[in-house]
Each structure stands twice: as structure tokens, then as C-alpha cells.
Write an enzyme that holds these catalytic residues in place. Structure first.
Site, PDB file in Angstrom:
ATOM      1  N   TYR A  24     -31.307 -18.224  34.271  1.00  0.00           N
ATOM      2  CA  TYR A  24     -30.060 -17.945  33.543  1.00  0.00           C
ATOM      3  C   TYR A  24     -28.800 -18.235  34.334  1.00  0.00           C
ATOM      4  O   TYR A  24     -27.696 -18.091  33.813  1.00  0.00           O
ATOM      5  CB  TYR A  24     -30.060 -16.483  33.095  1.00  0.00           C
ATOM      6  CG  TYR A  24     -31.213 -16.134  32.183  1.00  0.00           C
ATOM      7  CD1 TYR A  24     -32.245 -15.299  32.616  1.00  0.00           C
ATOM      8  CD2 TYR A  24     -31.302 -16.661  30.900  1.00  0.00           C
ATOM      9  CE1 TYR A  24     -33.312 -14.983  31.787  1.00  0.00           C
ATOM     10  CE2 TYR A  24     -32.370 -16.349  30.062  1.00  0.00           C
ATOM     11  CZ  TYR A  24     -33.371 -15.509  30.511  1.00  0.00           C
ATOM     12  OH  TYR A  24     -34.433 -15.201  29.698  1.00  0.00           O
ATOM     13  N   HIS A 101     -28.491 -19.485  23.176  1.00  0.00           N
ATOM     14  CA  HIS A 101     -29.348 -19.069  24.285  1.00  0.00           C
ATOM     15  C   HIS A 101     -28.921 -19.811  25.540  1.00  0.00           C
ATOM     16  O   HIS A 101     -28.716 -21.043  25.497  1.00  0.00           O
ATOM     17  CB  HIS A 101     -30.816 -19.355  23.984  1.00  0.00           C
ATOM     18  CG  HIS A 101     -31.309 -18.665  22.751  1.00  0.00           C
ATOM     19  ND1 HIS A 101     -31.573 -17.316  22.708  1.00  0.00           N
ATOM     20  CD2 HIS A 101     -31.532 -19.145  21.488  1.00  0.00           C
ATOM     21  CE1 HIS A 101     -31.948 -16.992  21.499  1.00  0.00           C
ATOM     22  NE2 HIS A 101     -31.920 -18.083  20.734  1.00  0.00           N
TER      23      HIS A 101
HETATM   24  O1  LIG Z   1     -32.901 -12.320  26.903  1.00  0.00           O
HETATM   25  C1  LIG Z   1     -33.134 -13.498  26.665  1.00  0.00           C
HETATM   26  C2  LIG Z   1     -32.102 -14.532  26.938  1.00  0.00           C
HETATM   27  C3  LIG Z   1     -32.119 -15.710  25.972  1.00  0.00           C
HETATM   28  O2  LIG Z   1     -31.546 -15.326  24.732  1.00  0.00           O
HETATM   29  C4  LIG Z   1     -31.244 -16.801  26.584  1.00  0.00           C
HETATM   30  O3  LIG Z   1     -29.995 -16.619  26.566  1.00  0.00           O
HETATM   31  O4  LIG Z   1     -31.788 -17.796  27.110  1.00  0.00           O
HETATM   32  C5  LIG Z   1     -33.527 -16.199  25.729  1.00  0.00           C
HETATM   33  C6  LIG Z   1     -34.453 -15.078  25.236  1.00  0.00           C
HETATM   34  O5  LIG Z   1     -35.763 -15.570  24.996  1.00  0.00           O
HETATM   35  C7  LIG Z   1     -34.502 -13.970  26.266  1.00  0.00           C
HETATM   36  O6  LIG Z   1     -35.312 -12.877  25.807  1.00  0.00           O
END
Ligand SMILES: O=C1C[C@@](O)(C(=O)O)C[C@@H](O)[C@@H]1O
Length: 152
Positions: A24, A101
Site C-alpha cells: 500500500y 483501491h
Molecule cells: O483494505 C484493503 C485495501 C484495498 O481496498 C486497497 O486499497 O487496495 C484492497 C482490499 O482488498 C483490502 O482489504
């Protein structure tokens, strides 16, 4: 109605920047909000932000947006893959939304490939890192007819 946008981040996004940075990145949610605030100020769009780790609180916030927000950008976090109630809330208020995401969910575990929201989203952004938030705001600005000359 003034041009207004609600940015929602779901469960565990409060940990952005320190949570699995290899996936992330290292930019914090506070950094995302700061950048989004400047971007929307420059565009003349009123920005509302909300983050919660609780499904019901997110649903309540979506209900509150009816009649006073013209677009929603939502990173639903893990609720993406589990929540019919979140889908129903977004459909219920009839506010167009972008699903966002930070990671490319389609390059991850198979169960992350399904979303309860994507088929009803105006668009889905994933895998662009936190730039996805910038891109989503620019898209919303286009849809709302906002421009950089209209500073708040
Ligand atoms: O909490 C998240 C972050 C997310 O939403 C993303 O920003 O990549 C992707 C989701 O699968 C995960 O559970």
C-alpha cells in the site's frame, strides 16, 4: 447545490502508510486527505472526508450524504469483498460513486477479485497507489464541471 464530494475510506485504511507498505506504500491517510483538500480547493469543490473501521458507521455516513453530496469516492477496504449492506446503502442514496483501491486487487488473492460494488460504480480505480485518489478527484471534477479557476 455547491459542488461537493465525499471521500470515504473503510476499515484499516487509517493504517495507510504503515500497513503492509510493500503493498500500500508509505503515504499516510492524513497525507492523502491533505493532498485531496488542496486539489479540491483548487477545483472549487467542497470536500468531505470520512474514515471508519465499522461497516454501520460508513453506511450511516453514506445516508447522511443524500441531498448534500454530488459524488462519492470510496475505498471500501475489505468491505469490498463482503458487504451487501454497503452496496445497498450506495444504491439507496442514489449518489454516483467511484470504487477505489490503492492496490491492484486483481493481482492478489482470488477472493479479492470479487467486489459487491464494482458493477454499480461509475468506475473502478485500482493499482495506482495513492495516485488513485488524485485521479478519482480529477474525474469527479470533470463530471461536476469544476475547473481549476474556481478556487474555493
Ligand atoms: O483494505 C484493503 C485495501 C484495498 O481496498 C486497497 O486499497 O487496495 C484492497 C482490499 O482488498 C483490502 O482489504
Amino acid at each position: 447545490m455547491a459542488k461537493s464530494l465525499l471521500l470515504i475510506n473503510g476499515p484499516n485504511l487509517n493504517l495507510l502508510g504503515t500497513r503492509e507498505p510493500q503493498i500500500y506504500g508509505s503515504t499516510t491517510l492524513a497525507d492523502v486527505h491533505t493532498a485531496a483538500q488542496k486539489q479540491t480547493d483548487d477545483l472549487g469543490i467542497k470536500l468531505h472526508t470520512f474514515q471508519s473501521n465499522h461497516e454501520g458507521a460508513i453506511i450511516d455516513r453514506i445516508h447522511e450524504a443524500r441531498g448534500n453530496c454530488q459524488f462519492i469516492i470510496i475505498n471500501p477496504g475489505g468491505l469490498t469483498h463482503t458487504s451487501v449492506a454497503l452496496r445497498d446503502a450506495l444504491l439507496g442514496v442514489e449518489i454516483p460513486f467511484i470504487e477505489l483501491h490503492v492496490s491492484n486487487v486483481h493481482a492478489r488473492e482470488a477472493w479479492r477479485h470479487h467486489s459487491y460494488l464494482s458493477d454499480k460504480a461509475v468506475g473502478v480505480i485500482c493499482g495506482l497507489g495513492v495516485f488513485g485518489y488524485t485521479a478519482a478527484i480529477d474525474f469527479v471534477a470533470q463530471k461536476l464541471g469544476a475547473s481549476k479557476s474556481a478556487k474555493l
